[in-house]
Structure formats: structure tokens, C-alpha cells
Scaffold this motif. Structure first.
Motif, mmCIF file in Angstrom:
data_model
loop_
_atom_site.group_PDB
_atom_site.id
_atom_site.type_symbol
_atom_site.label_atom_id
_atom_site.label_comp_id
_atom_site.label_asym_id
_atom_site.label_seq_id
_atom_site.Cartn_x
_atom_site.Cartn_y
_atom_site.Cartn_z
ATOM 1 N N SER A 155 0.863 -1.171 0.000
ATOM 2 C CA SER A 155 0.000 0.000 0.000
ATOM 3 C C SER A 155 0.903 1.225 0.000
ATOM 4 O O SER A 155 1.810 1.330 0.834
ATOM 5 N N ILE A 156 0.675 2.125 -0.939
ATOM 6 C CA ILE A 156 1.521 3.319 -1.072
ATOM 7 C C ILE A 156 0.622 4.547 -1.100
ATOM 8 O O ILE A 156 -0.282 4.647 -1.933
ATOM 9 N N LYS A 157 0.870 5.475 -0.185
ATOM 10 C CA LYS A 157 0.126 6.735 -0.186
ATOM 11 C C LYS A 157 0.784 7.664 -1.187
ATOM 12 O O LYS A 157 1.992 7.870 -1.165
ATOM 13 N N THR A 158 -0.032 8.214 -2.083
ATOM 14 C CA THR A 158 0.465 9.162 -3.074
ATOM 15 C C THR A 158 -0.329 10.456 -2.941
ATOM 16 O O THR A 158 -1.319 10.518 -2.193
ATOM 17 N N GLU A 159 0.064 11.449 -3.701
ATOM 18 C CA GLU A 159 -0.664 12.723 -3.668
ATOM 19 C C GLU A 159 -2.076 12.585 -4.221
ATOM 20 O O GLU A 159 -2.935 13.421 -3.980
ATOM 21 N N HIS A 160 -2.341 11.499 -4.950
ATOM 22 C CA HIS A 160 -3.661 11.263 -5.549
ATOM 23 C C HIS A 160 -4.469 10.230 -4.777
ATOM 24 O O HIS A 160 -5.491 9.774 -5.248
ATOM 25 N N GLY A 161 -3.994 9.833 -3.615
ATOM 26 C CA GLY A 161 -4.688 8.829 -2.813
ATOM 27 C C GLY A 161 -3.797 7.628 -2.554
ATOM 28 O O GLY A 161 -2.589 7.660 -2.788
ATOM 29 N N GLU A 162 -4.410 6.573 -2.082
ATOM 30 C CA GLU A 162 -3.650 5.371 -1.751
ATOM 31 C C GLU A 162 -3.811 4.337 -2.857
ATOM 32 O O GLU A 162 -4.913 4.104 -3.335
ATOM 33 N N ILE A 163 -2.702 3.737 -3.260
ATOM 34 C CA ILE A 163 -2.767 2.662 -4.245
ATOM 35 C C ILE A 163 -2.307 1.367 -3.576
ATOM 36 O O ILE A 163 -1.487 1.383 -2.660
ATOM 37 N N THR A 164 -2.891 0.281 -4.016
ATOM 38 C CA THR A 164 -2.473 -1.025 -3.521
ATOM 39 C C THR A 164 -2.104 -1.886 -4.720
ATOM 40 O O THR A 164 -2.733 -1.809 -5.773
ATOM 41 N N GLU A 165 -1.069 -2.676 -4.549
ATOM 42 C CA GLU A 165 -0.587 -3.566 -5.598
ATOM 43 C C GLU A 165 -0.230 -4.907 -4.974
ATOM 44 O O GLU A 165 0.014 -4.999 -3.766
ATOM 45 N N GLN A 166 -0.171 -5.920 -5.808
ATOM 46 C CA GLN A 166 0.217 -7.258 -5.367
ATOM 47 C C GLN A 166 1.131 -7.865 -6.421
ATOM 48 O O GLN A 166 0.958 -7.629 -7.617
ATOM 49 N N ALA A 167 2.103 -8.639 -5.968
ATOM 50 C CA ALA A 167 3.005 -9.320 -6.895
ATOM 51 C C ALA A 167 3.428 -10.650 -6.281
ATOM 52 O O ALA A 167 3.560 -10.759 -5.068
ATOM 53 N N MET A 168 3.629 -11.658 -7.145
ATOM 54 C CA MET A 168 4.094 -12.971 -6.685
ATOM 55 C C MET A 168 5.512 -13.212 -7.191
ATOM 56 O O MET A 168 5.817 -12.944 -8.350
ATOM 57 N N PHE A 169 6.334 -13.714 -6.309
ATOM 58 C CA PHE A 169 7.742 -13.952 -6.611
ATOM 59 C C PHE A 169 8.086 -15.428 -6.424
ATOM 60 O O PHE A 169 7.507 -16.102 -5.566
ATOM 61 N N THR A 170 9.046 -15.886 -7.204
ATOM 62 C CA THR A 170 9.646 -17.225 -7.053
ATOM 63 C C THR A 170 11.161 -17.019 -7.104
ATOM 64 O O THR A 170 11.816 -17.404 -8.079
ATOM 65 N N PRO A 171 11.730 -16.400 -6.066
ATOM 66 C CA PRO A 171 13.103 -15.908 -6.145
ATOM 67 C C PRO A 171 14.204 -16.968 -6.271
ATOM 68 O O PRO A 171 15.304 -16.650 -6.714
#
Length: 168
Positions: free
Chosen positions: A124-140
Motif C-alpha cells: 500500500s503506497i500513499k500518493t498525492e492522488h490517494g492510496e494505491i495497492t498492488e500485489q506481486a508474486m515472486f519465485t526468487p
């Protein structure tokens, strides 16, 4: 008469420019992140997950997430927070990542560095335009298949140089 053609051309150009910035997981698996981790694309970001290659079961190990743009330039992490769920075999670990550097979120969890390890990051990242949420899957730790060298794909023998630059 040219209007439909121009619209089609503009639409095609827009789709092509979008596709140029859309990096697939398969492509990103061939690129080592700036901090040595695995990259994933999510929205306007690249996320780079760095896990300890020597992590052993029962011991707490570092979990680092770097925020980058599509050019792999650092992006501010001060207004971000993330959770990471790490699964390997039947073992699961969950940890919260907090800002600890300019573009770094960090925490720790008990996990084992293994090929079957999967990690799901929710951020979750707060920006000047509101909060955005993202998801990512890793197989490092999953091995990436080696690419065939382009110079050897056509089946021709190549001259090789010795230390003195002589061809053989």
C-alpha cells in the motif's frame, strides 16, 4: 475519409507503447534487479524482492523489498507499507515490511531458501492522488532456464582466438 485510418493508427500506437512498458514475469526472470533480487511489475512500479540465499528453517532472515519505476530507478518508500506471505512446502511465514531507506521496505521472517519458495507481496503506497495497492508474486529461488546463445543458434562453427589473438 482519413479519420478512421488516423484513429486506428493512434489506437495501434497507444497499444504498442503500452505493450513496450508491460514486462512479463518471464521477461523479468531474465533480468537481475539492481540489488540482486527478483523483479516483478505491478502498476506503475517494479518491485524487487531480495531474500537471503542462505536462509535456513527456524532462523529469522532478512526480507527486503525495493520500490523502482519501470526504468529501475528508485522510488520513495516513506509512505509505503507491505506484507509478505512466504510459502515453501508446508511451511508458511508472514511478515510486515516497513520503510527503512529511500526506496527500501524491510523486515524479517523464518523461511528456507528453496526452489519451491513463493512469496506474495501486498503493498500500500500513499500518493498525492490517494492510496494505491498492488500485489506481486515472486519465485526468487526458482532456476531460470538458460537461453541459447544467439551466435550458436544457427549451427555454424566459429573461429576461436587464443590468448595472443590468433584465430583457430
Amino acid at each position: 475519409m482519413l479519420k478512421p485510418f488516423v484513429k486506428t493508427l493512434l489506437l495501434a500506437a497507444g497499444l504498442l507503447s503500452t505493450a513496450a512498458f508491460a514486462h512479463t514475469d518471464e521477461y523479468l526472470d531474465t533480468v537481475v534487479g539492481p540489488n540482486g533480487g527478483q523483479l516483478r511489475m505491478a502498476g506503475a512500479y517494479h518491485f524487487e524482492l531480495v531474500l537471503a540465499k542462505d536462509a535456513k528453517a527456524g532462523a529469522s532472515s532478512a526480507v527486503k523489498l525495493y520500490l523502482l519505476d519501470h526504468g529501475n530507478n528508485p522510488q520513495p518508500a516513506k509512505d509505503a507499507k507491505a506484507t509478505v506471505l512466504i510459502v515453501s512446502g508446508k511451511a508458511k511465514a508472514k511478515t510486515e515490511l516497513l520503510p527503512t531507506g529511500d526506496n527500501l521496505l524491510a523486515g524479517s521472517a523464518a523461511y528456507t531458501a528453496a526452489e519451491d519458495l513463493k512469496a506474495v507481496v501486498n503493498i500500500s503506497i500513499k500518493t498525492e492522488h490517494g492510496e494505491i495497492t498492488e500485489q506481486a508474486m515472486f519465485t526468487p529461488f526458482k532456476p531460470v532456464p538458460a537461453k541459447a546463445e544467439a551466435e550458436h543458434e544457427h549451427g555454424h562453427e566459429h573461429a576461436h582466438e587464443d590468448e595472443k589473438g590468433h584465430q583457430h
